[in-house]
Design a protein around this motif. Structure first.
Motif, PDB file in Angstrom:
ATOM      1  N   VAL A 206       0.838  -1.204   0.000  1.00  0.00           N
ATOM      2  CA  VAL A 206       0.000   0.000   0.000  1.00  0.00           C
ATOM      3  C   VAL A 206       0.873   1.254   0.000  1.00  0.00           C
ATOM      4  CG1 VAL A 206      -1.647   1.353   1.357  1.00  0.00           C
ATOM      5  CG2 VAL A 206      -2.005  -1.105   1.063  1.00  0.00           C
ATOM      6  N   ALA A 207       1.928   1.234   0.829  1.00  0.00           N
ATOM      7  CA  ALA A 207       2.833   2.384   0.899  1.00  0.00           C
ATOM      8  C   ALA A 207       3.508   2.629  -0.439  1.00  0.00           C
ATOM      9  CB  ALA A 207       3.883   2.150   1.988  1.00  0.00           C
ATOM     10  N   THR A 208       4.020   1.579  -1.056  1.00  0.00           N
ATOM     11  CA  THR A 208       4.712   1.711  -2.338  1.00  0.00           C
ATOM     12  C   THR A 208       3.770   2.198  -3.431  1.00  0.00           C
ATOM     13  OG1 THR A 208       6.256  -0.049  -1.734  1.00  0.00           O
ATOM     14  CG2 THR A 208       6.050   0.465  -4.078  1.00  0.00           C
ATOM     15  N   ALA A 209       2.581   1.586  -3.495  1.00  0.00           N
ATOM     16  CA  ALA A 209       1.613   1.972  -4.529  1.00  0.00           C
ATOM     17  C   ALA A 209       1.120   3.406  -4.347  1.00  0.00           C
ATOM     18  CB  ALA A 209       0.424   1.000  -4.502  1.00  0.00           C
ATOM     19  N   SER A 210       1.262   3.927  -3.139  1.00  0.00           N
ATOM     20  CA  SER A 210       0.822   5.295  -2.848  1.00  0.00           C
ATOM     21  C   SER A 210       1.958   6.301  -2.937  1.00  0.00           C
ATOM     22  CB  SER A 210       0.201   5.349  -1.439  1.00  0.00           C
ATOM     23  OG  SER A 210      -0.884   4.447  -1.319  1.00  0.00           O
ATOM     24  N   GLY A 211       3.131   5.839  -3.338  1.00  0.00           N
ATOM     25  CA  GLY A 211       4.267   6.737  -3.509  1.00  0.00           C
ATOM     26  C   GLY A 211       4.917   7.166  -2.210  1.00  0.00           C
ATOM     27  N   LEU A 212       4.725   6.401  -1.148  1.00  0.00           N
ATOM     28  CA  LEU A 212       5.300   6.748   0.150  1.00  0.00           C
ATOM     29  C   LEU A 212       6.670   6.103   0.326  1.00  0.00           C
ATOM     30  CD1 LEU A 212       2.114   6.242   2.369  1.00  0.00           C
ATOM     31  CD2 LEU A 212       2.938   8.370   1.326  1.00  0.00           C
ATOM     32  N   ASP A 213       7.492   6.693   1.174  1.00  0.00           N
ATOM     33  CA  ASP A 213       8.805   6.143   1.497  1.00  0.00           C
ATOM     34  C   ASP A 213       8.600   4.977   2.474  1.00  0.00           C
ATOM     35  OD1 ASP A 213      11.260   5.562   2.776  1.00  0.00           O
ATOM     36  OD2 ASP A 213      11.988   7.600   2.443  1.00  0.00           O
ATOM     37  N   PRO A 214       8.910   3.718   2.047  1.00  0.00           N
ATOM     38  CA  PRO A 214       8.646   2.576   2.928  1.00  0.00           C
ATOM     39  C   PRO A 214       9.462   2.615   4.216  1.00  0.00           C
ATOM     40  CG  PRO A 214       9.925   1.910   1.005  1.00  0.00           C
ATOM     41  CD  PRO A 214       9.465   3.313   0.754  1.00  0.00           C
TER      42      PRO A 214
END
Length: 305
Positions: A206-214
């Protein structure tokens, strides 16, 4: 690391005749911790070079040569343990040759509670061998640091004799009952581990698909209720996208199949475990079975090849 040359065991109460069979990712650090504790140790591995790489151990060419009063096996499943017993070069032959009348065989791998209880009864009745199931939790890091959790099933008097030895590579050792009980507790452990790995993989997806820094997302998870030993040990894998080595997905599915076996036997329905089991079946069907179980992340993202 100390090199053992004296046959006098400096650990009070620990067995003086010990062997370890299976010097893989878990077995090797366990062996090093035993040797560092000053306990003489025979070693055998199917690939002998891995056993020879452990300084201070006495490397045996066959399981028969490794026969000791206490034999620890660190192998993937029960069939691999059973295969060590018979034949000219097997443990049974080695125990007879050494005059060891009441050997103890410890199963450290994750195995079926039903199967190991049957195996133990057969070994006791036919060969006079006491089988103790003692699956481990803590991963390779826990093994290296000597802080494994060891879940034990077996006769109380035998387990009591083994406690000083287990303490050389475990921070927590608990006996739960007769042989098979330890593997049942390991199944409970694996329900939590497999579900936590899958939940974290979904969170990272979810984080990756949302462009967030994992990495930043993990720092928040680690500071709250979502923190876990899985996140501490495995979190970097999702950041780096590196799923090589570690505890394989195929072994995770093996554990989940044991859980399904127990649930059926006890008349339980375990919806979460069944869902996680299905996810790992998809991962393995996609050809990712040799990857670390955190690689379920690839399945969640649809990136398996």
């Amino acid at each position: 690391m100390s090199t053992v040359t004296d046959t006098q065991n400096p650990i009070p109460g620990a067995p003086t005749s010990v062997a370890l069979l299976g010097t893989g990712p878990m077995g090797a650090p366990i062996a090093r911790n035993i040797l560092a504790g000053g306990v003489p140790l025979k070693l055998w591995n199917r690939t002998a070079e891995k056993a020879r790489a452990i300084e201070g151990g006495q490397v045996a060419a066959t399981p028969a040569e490794a026969a000791a009063e206490v034999v620890l096996t660190v192998l993937p499943d029960l069939p691999q343990v059973a295969a060590l017993l018979s034949g000219e070069h097997g443990l049974l032959s080695g125990w007879r040759a050494a005059g060891i009348e009441e050997p103890v065989l410890v199963v450290h791998g994750t195995v079926s509670p039903v199967a190991v209880a049957e195996f133990a009864e057969d070994c006791r009745r036919r060969h006079g061998v006491t089988v103790v199931d003692a699956p481990l939790s803590g991963g390779t890091i826990g093994a290296e640091e000597g802080r494994l959790s060891t879940m034990v099933g077996g006769p109380a008097d035998v387990v009591k004799r083994l406690l000083p030895l287990f303490g050389l590579y475990s921070s927590t050792v608990v006996r739960f009952g007769e042989t098979g009980a330890g593997s049942t507790v390991k199944a409970c452990n694996q329900i939590v581990v497999s579900a936590t790995v899958t939940a974290l993989a979904e969170a990272m997806a979810v984080a990756t698909a949302s462009g967030l820094d994992p990495g930043k997302v993990q720092s928040i998870l680690a500071g709250g209720l979502a923190n876990s030993e899985v996140l501490r040990q495995k979190g970097q894998r999702w950041i780096d996208g590196d799923f090589e080595g570690g505890g394989s997905a195929k072994n995770q599915l093996k554990d989940l199949n044991f859980i399904a076996e127990i649930a059926k036997d006890r008349g339980l329905k375990l919806p979460l475990s069944a869902s996680v089991r299905g996810a790992f079946e998809l991962m393995i069907d996609a050809g990712d079975g040799e990857l670390d179980h955190t690689g379920i992340y690839r399945t969640v993202l649809g990136r398996s090849e």
